[in-house]
Structure formats: C-alpha cells, structure tokens
Design an enzyme around this catalytic site. Sequence first.
Site, PDB file in Angstrom:
ATOM      1  N   SER A  90       0.850  -1.183   0.000  1.00  0.00           N
ATOM      2  CA  SER A  90       0.000   0.000   0.000  1.00  0.00           C
ATOM      3  C   SER A  90       0.888   1.235   0.000  1.00  0.00           C
ATOM      4  CB  SER A  90      -0.913  -0.008   1.231  1.00  0.00           C
ATOM      5  OG  SER A  90      -1.738  -1.153   1.224  1.00  0.00           O
ATOM      6  N   HIS A 111      -7.864   5.687  -4.774  1.00  0.00           N
ATOM      7  CA  HIS A 111      -8.101   5.058  -3.464  1.00  0.00           C
ATOM      8  C   HIS A 111      -7.446   3.695  -3.330  1.00  0.00           C
ATOM      9  CE1 HIS A 111     -10.787   2.177  -5.268  1.00  0.00           C
ATOM     10  NE2 HIS A 111     -11.330   1.802  -4.145  1.00  0.00           N
TER      11      HIS A 111
END
Lengths: 485, 142
Positions: free
Chosen positions: A389, A408
């Site tokens: 991430s 996102h």
Amino acid sequence: MATTMKTLPVGDCVWEIPPSEKPGMLVPARIYASEALLARMDEGVFEQVTNVACLPGIVRAALCMPDGHWGYGFPIGGVAAFRADTGVISPGGIGFDINCGMRVLRTSLTEAEVRPRLAQLVDALFAAVPSGVGSKGIVRLSGDEFGEVMREGAGWCVRRGYGWPEDLDATEGGGCLPGADPGQVSQRAVTRGRDQLGTLGSGNHYLEIQVVPPGGIHDPRVAKVFGIERPGQILIMLHCGSRGFGHQIGTDYLRRFDQIMHGYGIVVRDRELACAPFRSPEGQAYFGAMLAAANSAFANRQLITHRVREVMGDVFGRDPRDLGLGVIYDVCHNTAKLERHAVDGEPLELVVHRKGATRAFGPGAPDVPAAYREVGQPVIIGGSMETGSALLVGTAHAMTETFGSTAHGAGRSMSRTQARRRVWGEALIKQMGERGIVVRAASKSGVAEEAGFAYKDLGEVVDVVDRLDISRRVVSLTPIGNIKG
Amino acid sequence: MGRHEFLESVAVADCAVEIEGDDLDDLFATAARALAEVMVDPATVPATVERSLELTAPSLDLLLYDWLSELIYVKDSEQLVFPGVEVHVTDGSPSRLTARLAGGPIDRATTALRADAKAVTFHQFALEPRERGWRARVVIDI
C-alpha cells in the site's frame, strides 16, 4: 482502448471525452491515467463516466481516477461535483458501503521486534476482530445508543472508552460528519447493522500489519510529520466501511429514488444512477441518512482500532501508548460531502461524490487537521494483500484539478471468478507464508479473489497521481500480516 | 430447472450473474440459490430453519429486486442463509411472491464462507420473458 468514443489527450496523464460523444452529456468526462493504464481500463469505465456526465447540475467534468474500473452507476474511482442548489445526489455515486474507508496506525515497533510474534499477533487479531459473512460485532447497543453512534460517529466510541481523544483529530471530519439524521433511517437498516459494529466484512476489506521497506520513505519531511521515521517501522492499516447498516440505507434510497426521480423530470442512462435533487425532501432525507451511515463507519473503524490496541498490548506485554499506536489518519473513499470549490473562478457550494476515490486536500485547507495543515492531508491508498500500500499527501493542485480528490487503491483488473480459477485460496495463503506474509481469513475463496494478480500495479497508479500532482508519494508499505473476511 | 452463470467481464469487483428459469417461479428460486452460492457453500448449510415469506412490489422486476434484497437483509440481521427455496410468483398490480425457505444459521465452524453480499444493484438489472421461460441479469455488490 475499450471504447470507440473519442478519448483525447489534454495534458500529461489527462484524457477527455467531449460532450459530443454521448447524447445528454452536460460536461466532458475526464480520465486520469497513463497511456498504459488507460489502455487496460475496461469498457465500463468509459460508459459509466460519460453516464455520470449526463446527471443534472454536474459542474466542470465527470472524473475518473487512475485506479478506475467498471463499477455500478459511477465507475470505481469516480468523482463528480454537483451544484448544491440545482444538482442531484445519487446513492450510485457513493456506493452501498457508505464511508468505506482506510485507517492507518503508526507504531514504535520494528519488523525485527514483530517477526518473532507475527503468527501469534495475526491469530489474536483474527480472533478479536470479527470478519466474514454473517459476523457479529464487538459491542451490543440499544436502539438509543445506536442513534448516538449515528449522530456522534467515532466520538461516541471515544466517549465510551473505545479510543483516545486524539484519534478524532486524526480522522476525516473529526470522525463525525454533521447533519446526520437518524429520523431518515429505516428500522430495517438499524436492525441489520446495529450488531455489526467492530466487524471487518469481507471482499477487499482487511486488517493488515505492514512494514516500511528499505527505500520506502520517499518524502522524509512529510513522513516525519506523519510519525514515520525509518524503514523497518511497523504500521497497522485497516479497510472497511458501514457494514449492513450502510448497505441497507443505500438499498432503501436507491429503491426510493428509482420510483420518484421521474416526478422531478430526471432520466438516467443507468438505473443505478437513480437520484433526486439535492435540495428536494427526498434528497435531503438520503443525505441525512447517508451521513448517519458515514458516522457509523467511523465508529466501526474506531472500535477495530480499540481491539487492535488491546491485542497488541497483550501480545507485546506493553501499554498501547508505549507501543506508539496512534492514528495517523482515517479517510473516507465512498461519500458525498458538501464542499466549497471554485468553478470558473466562482466559489460554489457543491455536493462532491467520491466513489472509490479519496479526499486529498492540500496544505492550508481548513478541513485538514492542525498537525498536518502545513504539509497537507494524509492520503491512504490500499493495494492488494500481496503487494503493498502507500501513504501520500494531498496537494494544492488537487483542489483545483479534482475537487481535492485522488485514487483510493490499485483498482481491480480481473473478475473474482477469474481470480478463483487461477489460484486456490489455500495455495495462495501457503505461497504468501513462504514469502513472509502471514494470512488468516474467514473465507479461503475470498483470499483467492484478492490475489495480487487480480489488481493493477499500485506503483503505476501512485506514479500517475504523483505526476499529476493530485497527491504526492510519501511512504510505500509492504504487508507482513493480513486478516481478511 | 433454472440455470445461472456468473459473468466475468461485468463489474469486475462485484458479482454479475445471468439467470434463466423455465417460468417466473423457477427464475426467482434460481436467483435465490445463486445468491446463496455467492455468500456460502450451500452444501455446508444444513436445512435446520424453515420460513415462509410474502412480498409485493409494483412490478415484477422490483419484486425480484426486493426478493434478493430480503435474503441479503436476513443474512445480516439474523445470520441466516437459505439455499433451499420454493417460490410462487404472480404477475399483476402489484406483483406478488410467496416463498418457503429452507436453510440455517451461518456457523463459522462449519459453514464455508464466501463473499459478503452487500446489496442488489440496479446496474444492468433486467428481467425479461424469452421465447421459453424468463431471463434476468443481476449485479450484486460485494
């Protein structure tokens, strides 16, 4: 490219479909992507973003972020702003999982300290944070108490001892969006969601133990403001939303708008885009109910945070404060919010829909917490369970280019069925274990569906938003432990 | 006997399913079985709970929407799934459904869990008669 519509380059990584390409388009559609990402976007993106461009009151352009893919109604990665006075609000522009979002916690622990207890930690977190189909939450609430959650959001949790006061400062909107109206929420939504607070859900929702890899700090100054000091530092990331409560509110109002929008003279190109004028009684009712769901999602992530602190305190035999378990930030990626943005030089009150898109406000924005106001709002982009991430920071340019929005996630590139056919869940868990990632999951098939190969390369997505300057890369993160529904 | 097929190229993060039935009763029952299959391995849910259900809706397609939404609602509110269904549908104003459901509780120790269905979407939602029987397309949010 998966469309015959004219998709014209209008800047570096910016593509525009002019209104002439589809009858009813009121504004252009704008897709942010590299040439390679654009080429791999599915046909749904092009159809859906141009459908959004037809909705009443839309301003400037219908946008799609570089992680965009085929959703329902809006594309995932969709952003659209509608005039509050003449525009609409659409549940299909928010998603059923209202205020699905990300939260990340820092720790003072290093990978060397966590590795010896990693399996124990993952097992304990899996036991403490309910996940998967039909799971029940960690608190039992009366109807009145759940009403308080709807109005107070994460603040209710802190008031009840499920958090630290400073957690609220590190949550979008302080963990409570004003205007929630429990009176507009059905009893079915309450019954469905009341017992689910503190649950992860399933699908792409997760609770992850992550480490800052060598070379993973790209902007040391901003990383330090976020409390990230060095490679090897452990962070905890979680991804979930408003659970059955929000899903039911979305269902209730989608069904209702489908029946009443024709009375307002609204015709949509996809029934999932059913909407109502924002200022209509129905539009305001949905807005109030949707905000109640958003607040419950903040409470959900706060309760999970509380459980994470309890578990880590137990596993490491230390007070959670000694472990430095503060919230870096909590950000929504499925909402509609009333915001002021300049359109053609005129400041307007807009209903900004973000569906699978993250708010990314830049330095100085009043809505950014004081601790981050000088550098900008932290942005959390969740990748796949295998690959990692990223933390980024909002920019001034995002405020003028994308209504203060960015990507996102990595964005799916493969269907769930295809992913399941390519790998067995148990085999993937074993492979990940051999690479040092400990996985515990309520659903083995669900693990296969979330395999890294089912997603775009997060690095490509982050490169694009960084190049576009709609958010800037700060830290990369690698998973070492994963709890999935 | 109805058939269903999961579609791979539609709404890739969610679950698109095409359903065919010999008649409306068959189509509604097949849709319910497909939904149960999305959420759990039906073979791991013993039929220990029986339920009757009645629904009305202004049109047949909204009846299908409400039917599947009801089954998702029960999954969260009571932690029950119903792989076994018998349905009788009457087209009219309003359209009506009566159903007998057979299933049981979701037990984390014995039920093979799959994906947590969030909602039925209206994206590409369709219910239409065919030369023989009926066909529907439903995208379920996962």
